[in-house]
Design an enzyme around this catalytic site. Structure first.
Site, PDB file in Angstrom:
ATOM      1  N   ARG A 161     -41.325 -22.556  66.311  1.00 29.96           N
ATOM      2  CA  ARG A 161     -41.714 -23.051  64.992  1.00 29.96           C
ATOM      3  C   ARG A 161     -40.831 -24.226  64.621  1.00 29.96           C
ATOM      4  O   ARG A 161     -39.619 -24.116  64.628  1.00 29.96           O
ATOM      5  CB  ARG A 161     -41.516 -21.964  63.935  1.00 29.96           C
ATOM      6  CG  ARG A 161     -42.461 -20.837  64.049  1.00 29.96           C
ATOM      7  CD  ARG A 161     -42.601 -20.077  62.745  1.00 29.96           C
ATOM      8  NE  ARG A 161     -41.372 -19.772  62.042  1.00 29.96           N
ATOM      9  CZ  ARG A 161     -41.323 -19.132  60.888  1.00 29.96           C
ATOM     10  NH1 ARG A 161     -42.446 -18.720  60.323  1.00 29.96           N
ATOM     11  NH2 ARG A 161     -40.193 -18.866  60.303  1.00 29.96           N
TER      12      ARG A 161
ATOM     13  N   THR B  24     -41.517 -28.037  59.337  1.00 32.26           N
ATOM     14  CA  THR B  24     -42.928 -27.836  58.963  1.00 32.26           C
ATOM     15  C   THR B  24     -43.375 -26.387  59.148  1.00 32.26           C
ATOM     16  O   THR B  24     -44.408 -25.990  58.617  1.00 32.26           O
ATOM     17  CB  THR B  24     -43.847 -28.699  59.852  1.00 32.26           C
ATOM     18  OG1 THR B  24     -43.726 -28.221  61.205  1.00 32.26           O
ATOM     19  CG2 THR B  24     -43.475 -30.169  59.793  1.00 32.26           C
TER      20      THR B  24
ATOM     21  N   ASP C 158     -34.466 -12.905  62.537  1.00 27.56           N
ATOM     22  CA  ASP C 158     -34.999 -13.731  63.624  1.00 27.56           C
ATOM     23  C   ASP C 158     -35.035 -12.905  64.910  1.00 27.56           C
ATOM     24  O   ASP C 158     -33.982 -12.594  65.485  1.00 27.56           O
ATOM     25  CB  ASP C 158     -34.125 -14.980  63.799  1.00 27.56           C
ATOM     26  CG  ASP C 158     -34.749 -15.963  64.782  1.00 27.56           C
ATOM     27  OD1 ASP C 158     -35.051 -15.557  65.923  1.00 27.56           O
ATOM     28  OD2 ASP C 158     -34.964 -17.121  64.397  1.00 27.56           O
TER      29      ASP C 158
ATOM     30  N   ASP D 210     -33.371 -14.483  68.124  1.00 27.36           N
ATOM     31  CA  ASP D 210     -31.903 -14.487  68.053  1.00 27.36           C
ATOM     32  C   ASP D 210     -31.342 -13.079  68.233  1.00 27.36           C
ATOM     33  O   ASP D 210     -30.303 -12.900  68.869  1.00 27.36           O
ATOM     34  CB  ASP D 210     -31.448 -15.054  66.701  1.00 27.36           C
ATOM     35  CG  ASP D 210     -31.537 -16.571  66.663  1.00 27.36           C
ATOM     36  OD1 ASP D 210     -31.633 -17.190  67.742  1.00 27.36           O
ATOM     37  OD2 ASP D 210     -31.518 -17.127  65.557  1.00 27.36           O
TER      38      ASP D 210
END
Ligand code: PRP
Ligand code: URA
Length: 209
Positions: free
Chosen positions: A104, A108, A200, A203
């Site tokens: 991603r 944006t 995340d 991560d």
């Protein structure tokens, strides 16, 4: 419209609560992602066709069921989807694995493709796309569009945590795709992270933060 399956089995829900805990470390997080993926795979493959086979047991001859040779491909969305692959191919050893790399854009939040490698016979296979998170739905929708470009007709999407926005995008863009999630969370925050979510996923699987 594609069917939404929320897999609320107690074992899945219990394991998911451990994933959500910010104090869960990389080793345990990785293990539990795999365990949930296997439990979800069990449900997502419930409709695989069977055929009758005649088998002689040590006691008698009987007619039993075997998979009817339907071919499966697992397609993880890199990176985080990789965490779901190993335990699924333990259950379906004949499955082939395609990879699609999307991240991603931090500004944006739109998906950017950086890698793709599919098995040559992907169009003949039942495809299960895996990624722990369905947030805006941009990555999963782009991955499905991409895989449809190979002529695949039979596609399922498996995410551990979704949210209303992501589910709506998949059902709007791909009404032919069934969606399997362990939970549909409340919403996205201003950074397009799922709330409450688990943070995340990439991560936390790979220890990169
Ligand atoms: C995460 C996640 C999904 C995507 C979901 O990947 O694993 O692929 O975000 O967000 P979306 O529904 O809004 O598209 P990320 O882009 O962080 O890449 P990574 O797996 O390499 O960390
Ligand atoms: N990607 C993640 O890893 N987590 C989110 O909550 C949203 C996108």
């Amino acid at each position: 419209m594609g069917e939404l399956h929320v897999l609320d089995h107690p074992l899945i829900q219990h394991k998911l609560s451990i994933l959500r805990d910010k104090n869960t470390g990389v080793k345990e997080f990785r293990e539990i992602i795999g365990e949930i993926a296997a439990l979800m795979c069990y449900e997502a493959t419930r409709d695989l066709p069977l055929e009758n086979v005649t088998i002689e047991t040590p006691v008698a001859v009987g007619t039993f069921k075997r998979l009817a040779g339907k071919k499966v491909a697992i397609v993880p969305i890199l990176r985080a989807g990789l965490g779901m692959v190993d335990t699924i191919i333990d259950l379906i050893p004949s499955a082939k694995v395609g990879h699609i790399g999307l991240y991603r854009d931090p500004e944006t939040h739109n998906p950017v493709e950086y890698y793709c490698k599919m098995p040559p016979d992907i169009s003949e296979r039942e495809v299960i796309i895996v990624d722990p998170m369905l947030a805006t739905g941009g990555s999963a929708s782009a991955a499905i569009t991409f895989i449809k470009g190979y002529g695949c007709k039979n596609i399922k999407l498996m995410n551990i945590i979704g949210c209303p926005e992501g589910v709506e995008v998949i059902q709007r863009d791909h009404p032919d795709v069934d969606l399997y999630v362990a939970a549909v969370d409340e919403r996205l925050n201003e950074n397009k992270y799922i709330v409450p979510g688990l943070g995340d996923a990439g991560d936390r699987i790979f220890g990169t933060k």
